[in-house]
Design a protein around this motif. Structure first.
Motif, PDB file in Angstrom:
ATOM      1  N   ALA A 104      13.395   0.085  -5.266  1.00 40.75           N
ATOM      2  CA  ALA A 104      11.996  -0.342  -5.066  1.00 40.75           C
ATOM      3  C   ALA A 104      11.939  -1.855  -4.884  1.00 40.75           C
ATOM      4  CB  ALA A 104      11.159   0.071  -6.275  1.00 40.75           C
ATOM      5  N   ARG A 105      11.391  -2.289  -3.763  1.00 43.58           N
ATOM      6  CA  ARG A 105      11.255  -3.721  -3.489  1.00 43.58           C
ATOM      7  C   ARG A 105       9.804  -4.173  -3.582  1.00 43.58           C
ATOM      8  NH1 ARG A 105      15.604  -5.324  -4.662  1.00 43.58           N
ATOM      9  NH2 ARG A 105      14.966  -7.351  -3.863  1.00 43.58           N
ATOM     10  N   ARG A 106       8.880  -3.201  -3.428  1.00 45.50           N
ATOM     11  CA  ARG A 106       7.459  -3.558  -3.463  1.00 45.50           C
ATOM     12  C   ARG A 106       6.751  -2.717  -4.524  1.00 45.50           C
ATOM     13  NH1 ARG A 106       7.751  -3.158   2.801  1.00 45.50           N
ATOM     14  NH2 ARG A 106       9.007  -1.490   1.916  1.00 45.50           N
ATOM     15  N   VAL A 107       6.045  -3.408  -5.387  1.00 48.08           N
ATOM     16  CA  VAL A 107       5.378  -2.738  -6.512  1.00 48.08           C
ATOM     17  C   VAL A 107       3.883  -3.004  -6.434  1.00 48.08           C
ATOM     18  CG1 VAL A 107       5.074  -2.916  -9.021  1.00 48.08           C
ATOM     19  CG2 VAL A 107       7.368  -2.797  -8.069  1.00 48.08           C
ATOM     20  N   VAL A 108       3.086  -1.948  -6.631  1.00 50.30           N
ATOM     21  CA  VAL A 108       1.647  -2.180  -6.829  1.00 50.30           C
ATOM     22  C   VAL A 108       1.335  -1.910  -8.300  1.00 50.30           C
ATOM     23  CG1 VAL A 108       0.640  -1.844  -4.536  1.00 50.30           C
ATOM     24  CG2 VAL A 108       1.198   0.162  -5.936  1.00 50.30           C
ATOM     25  N   LYS A 109       0.396  -2.671  -8.813  1.00 57.32           N
ATOM     26  CA  LYS A 109       0.109  -2.567 -10.249  1.00 57.32           C
ATOM     27  C   LYS A 109      -1.372  -2.371 -10.488  1.00 57.32           C
ATOM     28  CE  LYS A 109       1.437  -5.003 -13.836  1.00 57.32           C
ATOM     29  NZ  LYS A 109       0.782  -6.275 -14.148  1.00 57.32           N
ATOM     30  N   SER A 110      -1.654  -1.619 -11.510  1.00 58.35           N
ATOM     31  CA  SER A 110      -3.034  -1.529 -11.962  1.00 58.35           C
ATOM     32  C   SER A 110      -3.098  -2.346 -13.247  1.00 58.35           C
ATOM     33  CB  SER A 110      -3.362  -0.065 -12.216  1.00 58.35           C
ATOM     34  OG  SER A 110      -4.490   0.053 -12.998  1.00 58.35           O
TER      35      SER A 110
END
Ligand code: SF4
Ligand code: SF4
Length: 715
Positions: A104-110
């Protein structure tokens, strides 16, 4: 960021005070929050709901290990991998390893406060992973490279114009400062991030042991995209979020949104049980990990004093009502966690260096305790952290001197008498110090300070003392230092009135300071010692009640003495009886003695009321003083925010004079707007602050203690 020294912290606080947008935003929010909260809780028994949460969370905290075991077994059965991180660093390393294993190179976060606690974003970014916050407020503060300034509303400190400027830089085009347009910009910018993300990271509001499910409470729906679009979902969860089942979570949910933002329900409540089908690659299996964070929580759960702090459900209400937060905002009133609970958690999660100055920036006004969804005695725990830091670092000279004086009553009173002899003469007309002592800087000149009275109340007592032939009751008067040595007139007025009402009064000379100032300086041992002295002095009178004209003393004697001395079983019965007998002056007159209008009718005037924090919140006394003012025949004009602190807070006002001055100024403005002639209150600390402010501002407003007002009886 290195820890700040006190000077830097004070400078930053002063800077926040001159941020006009911040002040306006905080004021608007404070007022709308209170009315919204009142509205959504109308008709509900809030106290019972809060007690229920306190009970269920305490039970859960006592079983963290078994709940974790149960959760793990159930979640793993549903295809989830469960991890336990002992420290923040370990949690970050586990999450980084999950990202690496899944390429995983791109993470979205809440939004997740637990991830803020571990510094997860920076950790991942330093290792080449792109992290995008997807909650609007959180994205805004991420773009500004700063932390959230509120647990629920992270960008509350920013204006729409500031956000438009920021979005202009991000998009390379000037943006309209219209809120709807700005939301659209964010939506457009973030949409592709969701599709491109390899991994989604959330926190969780609940971890249900009996099913291995997690629960997320949000308002924007972005958490649903974060948990469903990327192939991997990681939830980083503090161990205190474990509850036995959905039943407990739903009971908390009845209060959480109402207390957080004044909403009856949150827009989205999401329950996730196990790894589901992957939305973006149909047929593909989604991978889900839950990383539990300890970071001192299991030790905290065993701590007999501090374990209640783990009951916190992160509603943020303790910041919403705090007068200091309202003045300076979250970046100056917390480290990562902000508000009252933030002052406490900072010490445990981020260390003494970060907490040292923060825990001193508390007025002990009790506003946070009165709204806490989990019934945590936050001001008490803030004082306990202060005391712990003082014990760990060594007691400062100031504290040691104060302790010595308070625990040696004769020395203390002797010193006060010497100071009185040395002070420049103060007259009846201007009973204030003409020049502040050199130790006070320019910032302390926001109020005039009263001179010590020419004769202390205890010195006048032999003449004042009245013999009542057949008294209807007998009370012991607890004076407190301010009234004994600065405002003896309050006490003489009360004695006059009580004599007229045929009440016998005792004044035990062995009484001393109540001990609250010592506690506020982290000097718990001395506070305990004076508590014992006062307990004995009052017991010797055999009076039916211990009456005090100082709300702070009353609350301290009644609420804090049992906690301070309660560990001594030999004292427990005496303490319970003592606490029962302590009453504030207004309650004694109105509720116990039941005075009639005829007994206290005075020459009518217009009166507004300032409710001392320790009276209205500390003791829950609201009705008695107002009934007395009306019975006495006065026209009562209620001020806005009548129950908000006046900014005194004992030693607080000299530690943080600029904040104290701002709070005072607002309080006086509200009183002036009522057009009342007299501002009445029932605490000498409030009188010192309010009168001092009125003198400096040259306001036409008379500040009086309730006893002075009521002693003006028409004859
Ligand atoms: S006691 Fe008052 S000043 Fe202190 S944290 Fe609570 S609300 Fe803020
Ligand atoms: S301490 Fe209480 S009021 Fe503050 S965030 Fe936690 S639950 Fe809410």
């Amino acid at each position: 960021m290195p820890p700040k020294d006190l000077k830097t912290y004070r400078r930053e606080v002063a800077g926040a005070l001159s941020d006009r947008f911040l002040r306006r935003a905080m004021d608007n929010f404070a007022v709308t929050y209170r009315s919204g909260r009142d509205r959504v809780f109308a008709g509900m028994d809030v106290e019972t709901l809060v007690q229920d949460i306190a009970r269920l969370k305490s039970l859960a905290i006592g079983q963290i290990d078994s709940l974790l075991e149960q959760f793990k077994a159930n979640a793993e059965r549903a295809g989830v991998q469960v991890h336990l991180a002992s420290t923040a660093q370990e949690a970050n390393a586990i999450i980084h390893a999950i990202a690496r294993d899944n390429d995983a190179r791109r993470v979205v976060k809440s939004k997740s406060m637990t991830a803020e606690e571990t510094g997860l974003n920076r950790y991942l970014e330093d290792r080449g992973i792109e992290v995008t916050e997807t909650d609007l407020g959180e994205w805004i503060v991420q773009l500004r490279r700063e932390g959230p300034s509120h647990m629920v509303m992270p960008a509350i400190h920013l204006s729409r114009h500031q956000v438009a400027g920021l979005f202009g830089q991000v998009t390379g085009k000037a943006q309209n400062a219209d809120i709807e347009a700005l939301v659209k910009v964010a939506r457009r910018e973030l949409r592709q991030k969701f599709f491109d993300a390899d991994m989604g990271i959330t926190g969780a509001n609940f971890a249900l042991a009996d099913t291995g499910a997690i629960g997320l409470v949000t308002n924007e729906g972005n958490a649903r995209l974060v948990t469903s679009l990327p192939a991997v979902h990681v939830a980083l969860v503090g161990l205190e979020k474990l509850v036995p089942s959905l039943d407990e979570a739903l009971r908390i949910l009845r209060v959480l949104p109402r207390n957080a933002t004044g909403q009856a329900i949150s827009s989205y409540v999401t329950w996730i049980t196990g790894a589901t089908e992957c939305t973006v690659s149909p047929g593909g299996r989604k991978r889900m990990h839950v990383v539990f964070l300890d970071n001192g929580r299991r030790d905290l759960a065993q701590d007999p004093i501090f374990s209640p702090v783990l009951r916190c459900v992160r509603c943020g209400a303790c910041a919403n009502v705090c007068p200091i937060y309202r003045m300076v905002g979250g970046h100056r009133f917390g480290h990562i966690y902000i508000g009252a609970v933030g002052l406490i958690l900072t010490y445990f999660f981020h260390g003494r260096d970060r907490a040292r100055h923060l825990v001193q920036n508390c007025l002990n006004c009790g506003a946070c305790r009165s709204v806490c969804a989990a019934g945590i005695d936050l001001p008490h725990l803030i004082q306990e952290v202060h005391a712990r830091i003082t014990d760990e670092e060594g007691h400062p000279l100031k504290g040691l001197l104060l302790s010595h004086m308070l625990t040696h009553r004769r020395v203390f009173h002797g010193l006060l008498k010497t100071a009185r002899a040395l002070q420049p003469p103060a007259t009846e007309a201007t009973p204030y110090l003409r020049h502040l002592p050199h130790i006070f800087s320019e910032e302390h000149r926001f109020r005039a300070l009263p001179a010590l009275a020419q004769r202390a109340f205890r010195d006048q007592w032999p003449e004042i003392r009245r013999r009542t032939r057949s008294p209807r009751a007998h009370v012991a008067l607890f004076a407190g230092c301010l009234q004994d040595f600065v405002y003896p007139k309050h006490l003489t007025a009360a004695c006059d009135l009580l004599a007229r009402l045929e009440v016998a009064v005792s004044f035990p000379m062995d009484q001393s300071c109540c001990g609250l100032p010592a506690l506020m300086m982290g000097e718990t041992r001395s506070a305990r010692q004076v508590a014992r002295m006062n307990l004995e002095a009052m017991a010797a009178t055999g009076a039916d009640h211990v009456v005090t004209l100082c709300a702070s003393c009353a609350s301290h004697l009644k609420n804090t003495y049992p906690a301070l001395l309660g560990s001594n079983p030999a004292l427990s019965a005496q303490l319970a009886a003592f606490a029962e007998r302590v009453v504030p002056f207004s309650v004694y007159l109105n509720d116990i003695l039941g005075v009639t209008a005829a007994e206290i009718r005075s020459p009518a005037t217009s009166v507004t009321w300032h409710a001392p924090c320790h009276l209205c919140r500390g003791l829950g006394v609201r009705r008695a003083p107002l009934e007395l003012i009306r019975k006495a025949g006065h026209r009562l004009l209620r001020a806005a925010e009548e129950e908000t602190c006046c900014g005194f807070g004992g030693t607080y006002s000299s530690r943080f004079p600029r904040i104290s001055a701002e709070i005072l100024s607002r309080k006086l403005d509200d009183a002036i707007k009522t057009h009342a002639r007299v501002l009445v209150t029932e605490c000498p600390g409030c009188i010192l602050q309010l009168r001092g402010g009125v003198v400096k501002r040259k306001d036409h407003l008379l500040i009086r203690h309730l006893a002075e007002l009521l002693a003006d009886v028409k004859r």
